[in-house]
Write an enzyme that holds these catalytic residues in place. Structure first.
Site, PDB file in Angstrom:
ATOM      1  CB  SER A  18      -0.955  -0.041   1.202  1.00  0.00           C
ATOM      2  OG  SER A  18      -2.006   0.883   1.045  1.00  0.00           O
TER       3      SER A  18
ATOM      4  CG  ASP B   5      -3.935  -2.057   0.270  1.00  0.00           C
ATOM      5  OD1 ASP B   5      -2.861  -2.563   0.638  1.00  0.00           O
ATOM      6  OD2 ASP B   5      -4.225  -0.864   0.426  1.00  0.00           O
TER       7      ASP B   5
END
Length: 623
Positions: free
Chosen positions: A369, A484
C-alpha cells in the site's frame, strides 16, 4: 527422505529458536539457515532420544509422533507434533530429563555445534568453530561476456570486499605460470596464480585452510569435495532461465543480472510470484538474485591491477553497484519491510532518510500500500550512485500540495490517477531495472493469494499494491484482480527472507486507534438494547475492528524481522491516514519519536556488526 518444512512450521520454529538464550539476538536469516541444515531423525517406539544427566547434543523439533518426558522415573509430560526439545536445556549444558519415543515419529535435529556457530561465540562451553574461508566461483550463462571482462569484475569486487568490510580476500587466478605463494597487493587483496599443472589436490589449495574470509576463483573450478558458492552472471531472470538456475552438489547459486544503464529492458505487464501457502513451500522458486547495474564496457581496471580502490576513480554508480554485489556475495544484504498506512507512511520516508544519513545500505525493500508508494519514489531515484532522497522530496511535495489527496479521491472511480502520477515523476521504469530489489506485494482476489510483484512497470505495481478494496477501484490484469497488498501481508518480512536478505528492519506504521463507545441514551436494559441496535455505532465498531486487525497482523509479521518498529496508537487513525496535506506534521512527529530513533541506532549497530566480521550467508537458499 523427509519432506520440506512447511511455512507454518518455519514460523513456529523460528520463534522457538529465538527463545534459546544463545540465539536470542541471532539474525533471522541465520536461524533460517539452521533450519535448512537440520538433520531428519525418526526414532521408533521405545527408542531413547536423550538421557537425564548427559550432555546436551542439540535441539530437536518434533514434526509428528509422540515423545514421553520423564525425570527421576516420574512422567512429566508428553511432547507432540510442533513442540521442541532442548532449547531451554542448552543453557544448562546437560539434559534435565529423559525422553523416549512412544510412537513412530519424525523430527528435525540441529547439532549443538551448529547452534553455537550461528551464535558467533562459544556460549555454552564448546570452542567456537575455526575460520573457514568461503569459496566463490564465477561463470556466465546466456551472456556474451569475455573472460577478460569477467576477470575485471572479479578483480573489482575483491577490492570492494577488502575496502568495505575489511575482509581477508584471496584471489586465485588461472595463468600460464603458477606462483609459489599468495602476495598481498597495495589494495589489500591476496593474489596467487595457478599454472596449467595446478590440480585440486595441489599446493595452491592448501592456502584455503589459512585465515581467509573469502577465496575468489577466477577461471578455476572449485577443489574436489569442496562446496563453493557459485556466482552466475545472466542477462535476465525471465521464466526461461528459472530451471537452469538450480543448485548442484549442495552449492548455493547467486544469479547476478548484468544491467546496462544505457539499454533498459522491461516487461510490459506485471509478473509476480505468490507467497507460499501455510502448508507448503515454493520449491521451484529460483534462488535469490542480485542486480549489477553498471557500464561494464568502460571499467578503468584490468586483471592484476593492484591499485587501491580509491585510486581507480570509479564513478558513484559503478561504486554503488560493486558494493551491492559484494554484499550479495558475502551475505551482508539489508532489507526493509514497510507497511501501509496512508499519510503515516511518511514515517517510512523518515526511516529511509535516517538510514541514509547513518550509512546503512538498503538492498531490498518490500512493501504494501502506502509503503509501496514511498518505496517506489526511493528506489526509483536511488540509481547510479544517487541516494533516493530526491524521490522522497518529490513525494513530500505531492502530498503537501494536495496531489496525493486528489489522486486518492479519483481512485474511487479508477486508480489510474496514481499510476499516472508515479509515471510522471519517475518515468517508464520497470521493477527489474532497479538495482535496489523493490518487491511490492498485492492481493489477487481470484486466488486469495498474496503476490510478490517482481517484473513489470513500476507505476503499475504501485497502483496494484495500494488498491484498497471497497474504497478504491481494483487494478485489473486479467485474469488477476489486484487489491491492496496489506490485506494478505501488511509488513512483508517473509518476502525479504525469501529474496535473500541477511538483516531485516520491519516497520509497522499503521496505528491502532482508541475506540470509545457512546453511552446509552436511556437507562437500564432498554437503553443497552437500543444502543446495540444503533447502526452508526455498528459502523464505527466495524471500522475500529478493521483498523485493529490490520495493525495486529502487521505486528505478527514484523516480529520476524531482526529489528522492528511499531508506531503504537493514535486518535482516529483511519481518518487521519487520509490527511496527506499534513505530511510535514507526520515527518516532524517521526523526527521527535525517540523510540524510533533508538531502533534506528540499534539497526545501525547491527549493520556494523554484520559489516566488519564474516558471517554465513543468509536467506532461504543459503548453502
Amino acid at each position: 527422505m523427509a519432506s520440506p518444512i512447511t511455512v507454518d512450521e518455519r514460523r513456529r520454529w523460528l520463534y522457538t529458536l529465538k527463545q534459546a538464550p544463545a540465539l536470542r539476538h541471532t539474525r533471522t536469516s541465520i536461524l533460517l539457515r539452521l533450519l535448512g541444515r537440520a538433520r531428519p531423525v525418526d526414532p521408533g517406539p521405545g527408542t531413547g532420544v536423550c538421557t537425564e544427566g548427559q550432555e546436551v547434543d542439540g535441539v530437536y523439533l518434533l514434526r509428528s509422533g509422540e515423545w514421553k518426558v520423564t525425570a527421576g522415573g516420574m512422567v512429566l509430560l508428553h511432547l507432540r507434533s510442533g513442540m521442541s526439545l532442548g532449547v531451554e536445556a542448552l543453557a544448562r549444558g546437560t539434559w534435565p530429563v529423559t525422553v523416549t519415543a512412544v510412537s513412530e515419529s519424525q523430527a528435525l535435529f540441529i547439532p549443538r555445534a551448529e547452534l553455537e556457530g550461528a551464535a558467533g561465540a562459544p556460549r555454552m562451553g564448546l570452542p567456537a568453530p575455526g575460520p573457514r574461508a568461503e569459496v566463490v566461483t564465477f561463470q556466465t550463462q546466456g551472456l556474451e561476456l569475455s573472460p577478460a571482462l569477467l576477470s575485471t569484475l572479479v578483480e573489482l569486487v575483491a577490492k570492494v570486499m577488502v575496502h568495505d568490510f575489511g575482509d581477508r580476500v584471496l584471489l586465485l587466478r588461472a595463468g600460464t605460470r603458477g606462483t609459489k605463494g599468495a602476495v598481498r597487493g597495495a589494495d589489500g587483496v591476496f593474489r596467487r596464480t595457478v599454472g596449467p599443472r595446478g590440480t585440486p589436490h595441489g599446493a595452491p589449495w592448501a592456502e584455503l585452510e589459512e585465515d581467509f574470509d573469502c577465496v575468489l576463483l577466477d577461471g578455476l573450478p572449485a577443489p574436489e569435495g569442496m562446496t563453493a558458492r557459485e556466482v552466475r552472471l545472466v542477462p535476465s531472470l525471465m521464466p526461461s532461465h528459472d530451471e537452469a538456475l538450480g543448485t548442484a552438489s549442495g552449492a548455493s547459486v547467486l544469479p547476478t543480472v548484468l544491467l546496462s544503464p544505457w539499454k533498459p529492458r522491461s516487461s510490459p505487464s506485471l509478473k509476480g510470484r505468490p507467497l507460499p501457502d501455510e502448508d507448503g513451500w515454493d520449491a521451484d522458486a529460483p534462488p535469490p538474485s542480485c542486480r549489477l547495474r553498471l557500464d561494464w564496457e568502460r571499467l578503468p581496471v584490468r586483471p592484476g591491477d593492484t591499485r587501491p580502490l580509491a585510486a581507480l576513480g570509479l564513478d558513484a554508480g559503478t561504486r554503488d553497484a560493486l558494493s551491492r554485489w559484494a554484499r550479495a556475495i558475502t551475505g551482508r544484504r539489508v532489507g526493509l519491510a514497510l507497511s501501509g498506512g496512508g499519510v503515516w507512511g511518511f514515517y517510512h520516508a523518515h526511516i529511509l532518510r535516517r538510514l541514509t544519513a547513518l550509512d546503512v545500505p538498503v538492498d531490498f525493500l518490500s512493501s504494501a500500500s502506502m509503503g509501496s508508494l514511498v518505496g517506489a519514489y526511493f528506489c526509483g531515484t536511488a540509481r547510479d550512485g544517487r541516494e533516493g532522497m530526491d524521490g522522497l522530496r518529490r513525494l513530500r511535495y505531492r502530498a503537501k500540495h494536495g496531489h496525493l489527496s486528489a489522486a486518492a479521491l479519483s481512485s474511487v472511480v479508477t486508480t489510474q490517477a496514481v499510476e499516472w502520477m508515479v509515471r510522471g515523476d519517475l518515468g517508464n521504469l520497470a521493477l527489474e531495472e532497479l538495482p535496489t530489489g523493490f518487491l511490492p506485494v498485492t492481493t489477487d482476489l481470484t486466488t486469495g493469494r498474496c503476490v510478490v510483484l517482481e517484473q513489470g512497470p513500476l507505476a503499475l505495481a504501485v497502483r496494484a499494491s495500494g488498491s484498497a478494496p471497497g474504497v478504491w477501484a481494483p487494478t485489473l490484469q486479467p485474469p488477476a484482480r489486484y487489491v491492496d497488498g496489506a490485506f494478505t501481508s501488511m509488513v512483508p518480512v517473509d518476502v525479504l527472507l525469501n529474496a535473500g536478505a541477511d538483516l531485516v528492519f520491519s516497520s509497522n506504521i499503521f496505528p491502532a486507534g482508541h475506540h470509545q463507545a457512546a453511552r446509552p441514551l436511556l437507562p437500564g436494559a432498554v437503553g443497552l438494547f437500543l444502543s446495540a441496535l444503533n447502526p452508526v455505532a455498528r459502523a464505527k465498531d466495524l471500522l475500529a475492528s478493521g483498523v485493529l486487525l490490520l495493525h495486529r497482523n502487521g505486528d505478527l509479521e514484523s516480529a520476524r524481522g531482526d529489528l522492528r518498529y511499531d508506531v503504537g496508537t493514535r486518535d482516529h487513525p483511519l481518518l487521519g491516514s487520509m490527511r496527506f496535506t499534513h505530511v510535514d506534521a507526520v515527518l516532524e512527529e517521526a523526527a521527535r519519536d525517540m523510540a524510533l530513533e533508538q531502533k534506528l541506532l540499534e539497526f545501525k549497530q547491527a549493520w556494523e556488526s554484520l559489516r566488519v566480521r564474516r558471517t554465513p550467508c543468509g536467506g532461504r537458499r543459503a548453502a
